[in-house]
Scaffold this active site. Sequence first.
Site, PDB file in Angstrom:
ATOM      1  N   ASP A 101      -2.192  -2.547  -4.014  1.00  0.00           N
ATOM      2  CA  ASP A 101      -2.963  -1.314  -4.228  1.00  0.00           C
ATOM      3  C   ASP A 101      -2.189  -0.317  -5.071  1.00  0.00           C
ATOM      4  O   ASP A 101      -2.752   0.677  -5.518  1.00  0.00           O
ATOM      5  CB  ASP A 101      -3.310  -0.694  -2.865  1.00  0.00           C
ATOM      6  CG  ASP A 101      -4.273   0.477  -2.983  1.00  0.00           C
ATOM      7  OD1 ASP A 101      -5.294   0.335  -3.696  1.00  0.00           O
ATOM      8  OD2 ASP A 101      -4.012   1.544  -2.388  1.00  0.00           O
ATOM      9  N   VAL A 154       0.843  -1.202   0.000  1.00  0.00           N
ATOM     10  CA  VAL A 154       0.000   0.000   0.000  1.00  0.00           C
ATOM     11  C   VAL A 154       0.876   1.250   0.000  1.00  0.00           C
ATOM     12  O   VAL A 154       0.423   2.333   0.352  1.00  0.00           O
ATOM     13  CB  VAL A 154      -0.964   0.013   1.208  1.00  0.00           C
ATOM     14  CG1 VAL A 154      -2.042  -1.032   1.053  1.00  0.00           C
ATOM     15  CG2 VAL A 154      -0.223  -0.181   2.524  1.00  0.00           C
ATOM     16  N   ALA A 155       2.144   1.075  -0.406  1.00  0.00           N
ATOM     17  CA  ALA A 155       3.092   2.198  -0.359  1.00  0.00           C
ATOM     18  C   ALA A 155       3.233   2.810  -1.753  1.00  0.00           C
ATOM     19  O   ALA A 155       2.439   3.668  -2.150  1.00  0.00           O
ATOM     20  CB  ALA A 155       4.427   1.702   0.178  1.00  0.00           C
ATOM     21  N   GLU A 159       0.796   3.254 -13.053  1.00  0.00           N
ATOM     22  CA  GLU A 159      -0.639   3.365 -12.741  1.00  0.00           C
ATOM     23  C   GLU A 159      -1.303   4.288 -13.751  1.00  0.00           C
ATOM     24  O   GLU A 159      -0.713   5.300 -14.105  1.00  0.00           O
ATOM     25  CB  GLU A 159      -0.820   3.924 -11.319  1.00  0.00           C
ATOM     26  CG  GLU A 159      -0.321   2.958 -10.272  1.00  0.00           C
ATOM     27  CD  GLU A 159      -0.498   3.489  -8.843  1.00  0.00           C
ATOM     28  OE1 GLU A 159      -1.097   4.564  -8.658  1.00  0.00           O
ATOM     29  OE2 GLU A 159      -0.021   2.821  -7.925  1.00  0.00           O
ATOM     30  N   SER A 201      -6.354   2.588  -1.082  1.00  0.00           N
ATOM     31  CA  SER A 201      -6.303   2.139   0.316  1.00  0.00           C
ATOM     32  C   SER A 201      -6.282   3.308   1.301  1.00  0.00           C
ATOM     33  O   SER A 201      -6.726   3.169   2.429  1.00  0.00           O
ATOM     34  CB  SER A 201      -5.095   1.226   0.543  1.00  0.00           C
ATOM     35  OG  SER A 201      -3.895   1.928   0.292  1.00  0.00           O
ATOM     36  N   HIS A 210      -5.287   1.819  -6.172  1.00  0.00           N
ATOM     37  CA  HIS A 210      -4.677   2.903  -5.374  1.00  0.00           C
ATOM     38  C   HIS A 210      -5.741   3.653  -4.569  1.00  0.00           C
ATOM     39  O   HIS A 210      -5.884   4.876  -4.670  1.00  0.00           O
ATOM     40  CB  HIS A 210      -3.890   3.863  -6.291  1.00  0.00           C
ATOM     41  CG  HIS A 210      -2.862   4.672  -5.549  1.00  0.00           C
ATOM     42  ND1 HIS A 210      -1.602   4.931  -6.047  1.00  0.00           N
ATOM     43  CD2 HIS A 210      -2.902   5.278  -4.340  1.00  0.00           C
ATOM     44  CE1 HIS A 210      -0.921   5.671  -5.182  1.00  0.00           C
ATOM     45  NE2 HIS A 210      -1.698   5.892  -4.134  1.00  0.00           N
TER      46      HIS A 210
HETATM   47  C1  GLV Z   1      -1.486   8.282  -1.907  1.00  0.00           C
HETATM   48  O1  GLV Z   1      -0.900   7.384  -2.387  1.00  0.00           O
HETATM   49  C2  GLV Z   1      -0.856   9.157  -0.989  1.00  0.00           C
HETATM   50  O2  GLV Z   1       0.362   9.177  -0.935  1.00  0.00           O
HETATM   51  O3  GLV Z   1      -1.592   9.847  -0.295  1.00  0.00           O
END
Ligand code: GLV
Length: 312
Positions: free
Chosen positions: A251, A225-226, A256, A277, A275
């Site tokens: 995610d 999720v990074a 992307e 999360s 993307h």
């Molecule tokens: C989204 O990926 C964010 O960095 O807020």
Amino acid sequence: MTRPTVLVYHADPKYAALVRAPRGRIVLRTAATPSEAEPLVAEADALYAWQFPRHLWAKAARLRWLQVMGAGVDWALVPELRPGVVVTRAPGVFGPWMAEYVVGWCAWVTQRMAAYLDAQRQRRWIDHVLPDRLGGKTLVIVGLGDIGRAIARAARALGMRVLGVSRTGRPVREARRVWRVGALRTALRQADFVVVLLPLTPETRGIIDAGALAAMKPTAWLLNVARGAVVDEPALLDALRGRRLGGAILDVFATEPLPPHHPFWALDNVVITPHISGPSTPEEIAPIFNDNLARWLAGRPLRHVVDRKAGY
Ligand code: GLV
């Protein structure tokens, strides 16, 4: 006194609508697209933005402050952004969202949700398939900022054993033990679930490489999720195809949107989310921006200043 110009760059007009400044103290400008931003950026003293177009930084001659509307700042920390510009982040709002995402998808694995839904579609009663417990499973959180610690608290509430990895290796209350990034593989060996939260910097690019993936148990799940590029995607693809991992919940991706022909789409041990999360919402980011705006106008130090050298 000349009034500073604040440029809000986002497609959602709500970000600008929620800006609060004493009457007459600022000139507020808004842009929803790169072409709208182009004629305005040279006048901007402050910028409140997400994914500002890289080719416009060179024109931002007056810019002194950038407030980012999200968690990651990798898109902003480019050489074209003058070193004098103070960059501030928006911590505190993404942890609760991402904790639910991580715990939710871990439970999707252990509760065998895909199997039961699949069986339901075929009107099959699969009482030989049993769920597993999250309680007692080991979650390794790689990156222990405010988001990582929020995830740790949620996981611990369900009885998971939480271990951590961070740049400093400093102990935190939320994790039973924390290793430095240099000892990443020692931590990964113990994981049933690994969640990647490191910011993308030159040091973290590709840090979840073939060796790190090989250290994980063949039953363990990786959640990224990074940023996509923190993981060596070809190595991950290889490990997933060879069933050397339980699976992956992804995610974020190096490219992307994930291109339609990408092999990740076809794997049965991968979940792809777009993307989402830790979504930014104008209502949650506005208080952070408005607090910093008041400080900026008063000449006081800003909060949540990014260490541009460290990259986060
Ligand atoms: C989204 O990926 C964010 O960095 O807020």
